[in-house]
Enzyme design. Sequence first.
Site, short mmCIF file in Angstrom:
data_model
loop_
_atom_site.label_atom_id
_atom_site.label_comp_id
_atom_site.label_asym_id
_atom_site.label_seq_id
_atom_site.Cartn_x
_atom_site.Cartn_y
_atom_site.Cartn_z
N THR A 186 -30.73 22.64 37.72
CA THR A 186 -32.10 22.44 37.26
C THR A 186 -32.47 20.99 37.58
OG1 THR A 186 -31.40 21.75 35.07
CG2 THR A 186 -31.84 24.09 35.37
N GLU A 331 -33.36 29.02 36.19
CA GLU A 331 -32.54 29.96 35.41
C GLU A 331 -32.91 31.42 35.67
OE1 GLU A 331 -33.80 27.14 34.30
OE2 GLU A 331 -32.52 26.18 32.81
N TRP A 449 -51.80 24.03 17.49
CA TRP A 449 -51.39 23.73 18.86
C TRP A 449 -52.58 23.66 19.80
CZ3 TRP A 449 -46.52 27.20 20.14
CH2 TRP A 449 -45.46 26.78 19.32
P1 ADP Z 1 -36.96 22.21 35.43
O1 ADP Z 1 -37.04 22.93 34.11
O2 ADP Z 1 -35.73 21.43 35.57
O3 ADP Z 1 -38.21 21.47 35.80
P2 ADP Z 1 -37.64 24.46 37.14
O4 ADP Z 1 -38.06 23.94 38.44
O5 ADP Z 1 -36.80 25.64 37.08
O6 ADP Z 1 -36.79 23.35 36.52
O7 ADP Z 1 -38.93 24.59 36.26
C1 ADP Z 1 -39.23 25.70 35.47
C2 ADP Z 1 -40.43 25.40 34.64
O8 ADP Z 1 -41.57 25.10 35.46
C3 ADP Z 1 -40.88 26.54 33.78
O9 ADP Z 1 -40.11 26.64 32.61
C4 ADP Z 1 -42.33 26.16 33.52
O10 ADP Z 1 -42.44 25.22 32.47
C5 ADP Z 1 -42.75 25.50 34.80
N1 ADP Z 1 -43.48 26.45 35.63
C6 ADP Z 1 -43.02 27.16 36.67
N2 ADP Z 1 -44.00 27.90 37.21
C7 ADP Z 1 -45.11 27.67 36.50
C8 ADP Z 1 -46.46 28.14 36.55
N3 ADP Z 1 -46.89 29.00 37.47
N4 ADP Z 1 -47.32 27.67 35.62
C9 ADP Z 1 -46.93 26.80 34.67
N5 ADP Z 1 -45.69 26.32 34.58
C10 ADP Z 1 -44.78 26.74 35.48
#
Ligand code: ADP
Length: 549
Positions: A186, A331, A449
Amino acid sequence: MHGLMMHKQLLISSLIEHADRHHGDTQIVSRRVEGDIHRYTFRDCHRRARQVASALTSLGVQPADRIGTLAWNGYRHLELYYGVSGMGAIVHTINPRLHEDQVAYIANHAEDQYIFFDLTFLPLIKLIAGRCNRVKAFIAMTDHTHMPKDAGIDNLLCYEDLLQQGSADYVWPMLDEDAASTLCYTSGTTGNPKGVLYSHRSSLLHTYAAALPDALNCSARDVILPVVPMFHVNAWGLPYIACMVGAKLVFPGPALDGKSLFELLEVEQVTLCAGVPTVWQGLLGHLEETGQHFSSMKRTIIGGAACPTAMLHRFQEIYGVAVLHVWGMTELSPIGTIGTLKARHLAMSPAERNAVQSKQGRAVFGVDMKIVGADGLELPWDGATSGDLMVRGPWVVRDYFKNESDCSPLLEHAGQAWFPTGDVATIDVDGFMQITDRSKDVIKSGGEWIGSIDLENVAMTHPSVSQAACIAAKHAKWDERPLLVVVRKAQAALTREELLAFYEGKIAKWWTPDDVVFVDTIPLGATGKVLKNRLREQFGDHLLVKAVG
Ligand code: ADP
């Protein structure tokens, strides 16, 4: 009684075998770090992937050994995807945009035996080489002519020389489909990087699901250009999907600016591309400056961060390119939901449709999801109630690689194990999930929120706003209130008052940000996401200071 069907293992090598046999002359085009365009076919790729596997076997690489890569999207990286996983070893894609300490930490934590790298990353290799004692050799992904002279790295090998030593007669071994194939950490925006270890089976099931019509809808008639890097959750699975369906692949290498991308999209007649919103800002900016339009692009996959409604509008209404808004995580291999419309949405006006597509979408088959409240109870799918988003499925992480915390990432909920995503979301009656925030980014104003993504979306539709991020700023009375951090478009003279007035009628009045700060740049992390923790450090006290002042 068991069924009486064959039990063929689901293996990554079968994807490239299939692509060779059924789409052997389909092209893979790559912009190389050497500067030129390289072109070959799935058949060539399959041959060279077998040579990689054979050469690595000669080097003593064993099943389950980790092989690191620090590389852009390109054909050699693809050969490693198939060669390394295909032989039973584990391809470990490292994000070169991370800080060198994190890169060294990740390579050591993974116990990488070899690290393959594009020449661009030679300076990074020099910084980490002395700190990665387990690495037996660093392999420059280039030919003999381009090998760096006097690099000062003892154990440096040349990719093309190594490949020459490998045999194309190599036969893929029959592996257990549950064997690990790929390791991806990650990006560390949610703490220390954690390793997610995919298996052949999880990767294949993800590939089937992702290619479906209501998912990414990929076929042999597509030309796919993944801008999303192969070091970021396997370029969202596109290198596997392309082989499964026989789509032509186009790799942009390191040239990710709007002009270079547009050139490649046009010359190669790309139909589908994929990337994070920040990349598309550059491309759309280029089109606006030059007045050009796409001639072949039909769909674009946008994910990794929320796709602003303004971007949806520009792609769909101005450029005629359908947006596939995707949500996922490292994940989740990474795809969880996709915002493909249902039949009843087709009669809607473009603005109404864009509002639906601004949501992160419906779960693809294989992913179960639900939202739960602070009391642990499941919340209704009414499109309004937001709660912690939890998922489960065959391509969702069960545990982190060498998890040192003694603590499973899963939560027991109603008798089943679920992965808490750390995202806060609503789900509507049609099953469209909408992320309102990451749990740690939520703005808690007087116990209620406020979703920062909605506030950013509104700001981004203002013609003078180039980029906007909304954070929780400390507040004496309400604990936290929204603060908007904005980058203005060049030459735009937007004021705080104008921008705040722009919110009128678009959101509940009490959601209106308390203040706006204008900045030159907004900090982005290694995967193109806004670093809200950095903004909170910088501006978290802004409202308190202002109140005193
Ligand atoms: P990290 O958590 O280390 O940044 P990732 O690249 O796996 O790693 O990021 C996943 C996170 O990115 C998700 O949990 C979410 O918060 C955000 N995310 C991914 N796609 C979207 C989307 N289309 N809209 C909003 N948030 C997103």
